[in-house]
Design an enzyme around this catalytic site. Structure first.
Site, PDB file in Angstrom:
ATOM      1  CB  ALA A 296       7.326 -16.208  -6.461  1.00 53.01           C
TER       2      ALA A 296
ATOM      3  CE1 TYR B 283       7.197  -6.681  -4.105  1.00 59.89           C
ATOM      4  CE2 TYR B 283       6.771  -7.017  -6.313  1.00 59.89           C
ATOM      5  CZ  TYR B 283       7.060  -5.962  -4.953  1.00 59.89           C
ATOM      6  OH  TYR B 283       5.855  -4.760  -4.695  1.00 59.89           O
TER       7      TYR B 283
ATOM      8  CB  SER C 250       8.380   3.684   8.557  1.00 57.53           C
ATOM      9  OG  SER C 250       8.859   2.978   7.119  1.00 57.53           O
ATOM     10  NE  ARG C 251      11.608   3.469   4.130  1.00 58.26           N
ATOM     11  CZ  ARG C 251      12.455   2.613   3.122  1.00 58.26           C
ATOM     12  NH1 ARG C 251      12.174   3.003   1.927  1.00 58.26           N
ATOM     13  NH2 ARG C 251      12.636   1.608   3.649  1.00 58.26           N
TER      14      ARG C 251
ATOM     15  CB  SER D  44       2.714  -6.394  -6.171  1.00 54.65           C
ATOM     16  OG  SER D  44       3.188  -6.174  -7.845  1.00 54.65           O
TER      17      SER D  44
ATOM     18  N   GLY E 269       5.480  -1.372   8.047  1.00 55.59           N
ATOM     19  CA  GLY E 269       6.049  -0.423   7.314  1.00 55.59           C
ATOM     20  C   GLY E 269       5.705   0.770   7.170  1.00 55.59           C
TER      21      GLY E 269
ATOM     22  CB  ILE F  53       2.732   2.972  -5.995  1.00 51.08           C
ATOM     23  CG1 ILE F  53       1.256   2.004  -6.520  1.00 51.08           C
ATOM     24  CG2 ILE F  53       2.254   4.310  -5.114  1.00 51.08           C
ATOM     25  CD1 ILE F  53       0.400   2.995  -7.092  1.00 51.08           C
TER      26      ILE F  53
HETATM   27  P1  NDP Z   1       8.843   1.703   0.260  1.00 53.13           P
HETATM   28  O1  NDP Z   1      10.500   0.949   0.341  1.00 53.13           O
HETATM   29  O2  NDP Z   1       9.137   2.840   0.502  1.00 53.13           O
HETATM   30  O3  NDP Z   1       8.824   0.711   1.898  1.00 53.13           O
HETATM   31  C1  NDP Z   1       9.141   0.052   2.623  1.00 53.13           C
HETATM   32  C2  NDP Z   1       8.463   0.009   3.684  1.00 53.13           C
HETATM   33  O4  NDP Z   1       8.593  -2.061   4.235  1.00 53.13           O
HETATM   34  C3  NDP Z   1       9.601   0.757   5.116  1.00 53.13           C
HETATM   35  O5  NDP Z   1       8.297   1.648   5.252  1.00 53.13           O
HETATM   36  C4  NDP Z   1      10.288  -0.744   6.317  1.00 53.13           C
HETATM   37  O6  NDP Z   1      10.828   0.210   6.795  1.00 53.13           O
HETATM   38  C5  NDP Z   1       9.861  -1.646   5.363  1.00 53.13           C
HETATM   39  N1  NDP Z   1      10.188  -3.234   5.371  1.00 53.13           N
HETATM   40  C6  NDP Z   1      10.929  -4.087   4.978  1.00 53.13           C
HETATM   41  N2  NDP Z   1      11.168  -4.718   5.540  1.00 53.13           N
HETATM   42  C7  NDP Z   1      10.937  -4.612   6.358  1.00 53.13           C
HETATM   43  C8  NDP Z   1      11.040  -5.859   8.112  1.00 53.13           C
HETATM   44  N3  NDP Z   1      11.614  -6.891   7.425  1.00 53.13           N
HETATM   45  N4  NDP Z   1       9.911  -5.337   8.575  1.00 53.13           N
HETATM   46  C9  NDP Z   1       9.106  -4.174   8.724  1.00 53.13           C
HETATM   47  N5  NDP Z   1       9.476  -3.874   8.056  1.00 53.13           N
HETATM   48  C10 NDP Z   1      10.135  -4.206   7.061  1.00 53.13           C
HETATM   49  O7  NDP Z   1       8.104   0.370  -0.462  1.00 53.13           O
HETATM   50  P2  NDP Z   1       6.843   1.312  -1.307  1.00 53.13           P
HETATM   51  O8  NDP Z   1       6.383   2.010  -0.091  1.00 53.13           O
HETATM   52  O9  NDP Z   1       7.002   1.335  -2.899  1.00 53.13           O
HETATM   53  O10 NDP Z   1       5.650  -0.457  -0.685  1.00 53.13           O
HETATM   54  C11 NDP Z   1       5.428  -0.326  -0.248  1.00 53.13           C
HETATM   55  C12 NDP Z   1       4.410  -2.707  -0.226  1.00 53.13           C
HETATM   56  O11 NDP Z   1       3.990  -1.801  -1.595  1.00 53.13           O
HETATM   57  C13 NDP Z   1       5.886  -3.257  -0.200  1.00 53.13           C
HETATM   58  O12 NDP Z   1       5.126  -4.454   0.219  1.00 53.13           O
HETATM   59  C14 NDP Z   1       5.755  -2.913  -1.684  1.00 53.13           C
HETATM   60  O13 NDP Z   1       6.356  -4.064  -1.881  1.00 53.13           O
HETATM   61  C15 NDP Z   1       4.260  -3.059  -2.689  1.00 53.13           C
HETATM   62  N6  NDP Z   1       4.111  -2.347  -3.781  1.00 53.13           N
HETATM   63  C16 NDP Z   1       5.342  -0.946  -4.250  1.00 53.13           C
HETATM   64  C17 NDP Z   1       4.609  -1.125  -5.544  1.00 53.13           C
HETATM   65  C18 NDP Z   1       5.179   0.434  -5.829  1.00 53.13           C
HETATM   66  O14 NDP Z   1       5.666   1.054  -6.858  1.00 53.13           O
HETATM   67  N7  NDP Z   1       5.965   0.860  -4.534  1.00 53.13           N
HETATM   68  C19 NDP Z   1       3.721  -1.760  -6.491  1.00 53.13           C
HETATM   69  C20 NDP Z   1       3.367  -2.610  -6.452  1.00 53.13           C
HETATM   70  C21 NDP Z   1       3.433  -3.648  -4.041  1.00 53.13           C
HETATM   71  P3  NDP Z   1      11.979   0.697   7.488  1.00 53.13           P
HETATM   72  O15 NDP Z   1      11.684   2.287   6.439  1.00 53.13           O
HETATM   73  O16 NDP Z   1      11.891   1.424   8.524  1.00 53.13           O
HETATM   74  O17 NDP Z   1      13.335  -0.564   7.332  1.00 53.13           O
END
Ligand code: NDP
Length: 228
Positions: free
Chosen positions: A152, A150, A10-11, A137, A8, A183
């Site tokens: 769990a 989520y 990418s973003r 998280s 993940g 975040i």
């Molecule tokens: P985003 O929604 O911005 O990004 C999610 C990332 O996960 C993307 O890069 C996406 O890839 C990738 N992804 C989703 N499904 C798959 C899959 N099946 N296989 C591989 N990659 C996958 O999320 P955040 O940056 O906000 O979150 C990143 C992590 O931090 C997550 O685990 C989230 O639960 C955790 N988190 C986030 C918080 C927040 O407030 N934002 C707080 C606490 C934890 P693609 O774009 O290529 O599909």
């Protein structure tokens, strides 16, 4: 130079982690669907003098996880640092939570991290050095309304990480969890300004966290300084 793989990447948080690690590691920027964004991240790293590649990975599919690691091994000398960052939400209150909402979130957030960690261990054991970081998280510790699946999945990462650290500590492989609060990323972009202000009121530092805040601590956990 050691190699870090950020699922993940990418973003959002994963992108910030990839950019931060780019000054110390070769970085494999993982994407599931956002190929262009992953390639932009690669360009940013290489423009700053680092080495990076984009790699497709769907953490829900063991064969695609294996394929991703194999393609990194072809370019670099295996994965030394794994950041289990890929994650999704499918929120609903318990009475309305569908089986598929439960399964998809557990399969991506928890089983996906298990698959990637298991695949990464081979190379780390061979090198007698490794770093695994799980992006959990705060709701994995506190629970949250509408997020039973989520929460769990994120609580599960804590047990997974602690078990890996007990199994692998003697081989210089550490496993750590970072458990962020809110975040500012696509994942939280649905929050209204009022909701954001309510969250900020409860925080010690009066702002929403940024992906870079998380990247800084993750970077430390991947470094030689974080060996104990
Ligand atoms: P985003 O929604 O911005 O990004 C999610 C990332 O996960 C993307 O890069 C996406 O890839 C990738 N992804 C989703 N499904 C798959 C899959 N099946 N296989 C591989 N990659 C996958 O999320 P955040 O940056 O906000 O979150 C990143 C992590 O931090 C997550 O685990 C989230 O639960 C955790 N988190 C986030 C918080 C927040 O407030 N934002 C707080 C606490 C934890 P693609 O774009 O290529 O599909």
């Amino acid at each position: 130079m050691k190699t870090a793989f950020v699922t993940g990447g990418s973003r959002g948080i994963g992108k910030a982690i990839s950019l931060k690690l780019g000054s110390s590691f070769n970085v494999a920027v993982g994407y599931a669907s956002s190929k262009d964004l992953a390639e932009d991240t690669v360009k940013e790293i290489t423009a700053s003098g680092g080495n990076a590649m984009s790699v497709h990975i769907d953490v829900t599919d063991a064969s695609l996880v294996d394929k991703a690691f194999t393609s990194i091994e072809q370019q670099y000398d295996g994965v030394d640092v794994l950041i289990n960052n890929a994650g999704i939400t499918k929120d609903n209150i318990l009475p309305r939570l569908k089986d598929t909402d439960w399964d998809d979130v557990i399969n991506t957030n928890l089983s996906g991290a298990f698959r990637s960690s298991q695949r990464s261990i081979k190379n780390m054991l061979k090198k007698k050095w490794g770093r695994i970081v799980f992006i959990s998280s705060i709701v994995g510790i506190t629970g949250n309304q509408g997020q039973a699946n989520y929460a769990a999945s994120k609580a599960g990462l804590i047990g997974l990480s602690r078990s890996i650290s007990k199994e692998m500590g003697s081989r210089n492989i550490t496993a750590n969890v970072v458990a962020p609060g809110y975040i500012d990323t696509d994942m939280t972009s649905f929050l209204s300004n009022d909701e954001k202000n309510n969250i900020i009121e409860q925080l010690s530092i009066k702002r929403i966290g940024t992906p870079e805040d998380i990247a800084n601590i993750v970077s430390f956990l991947c470094s030689d300084e974080s060996e104990y």
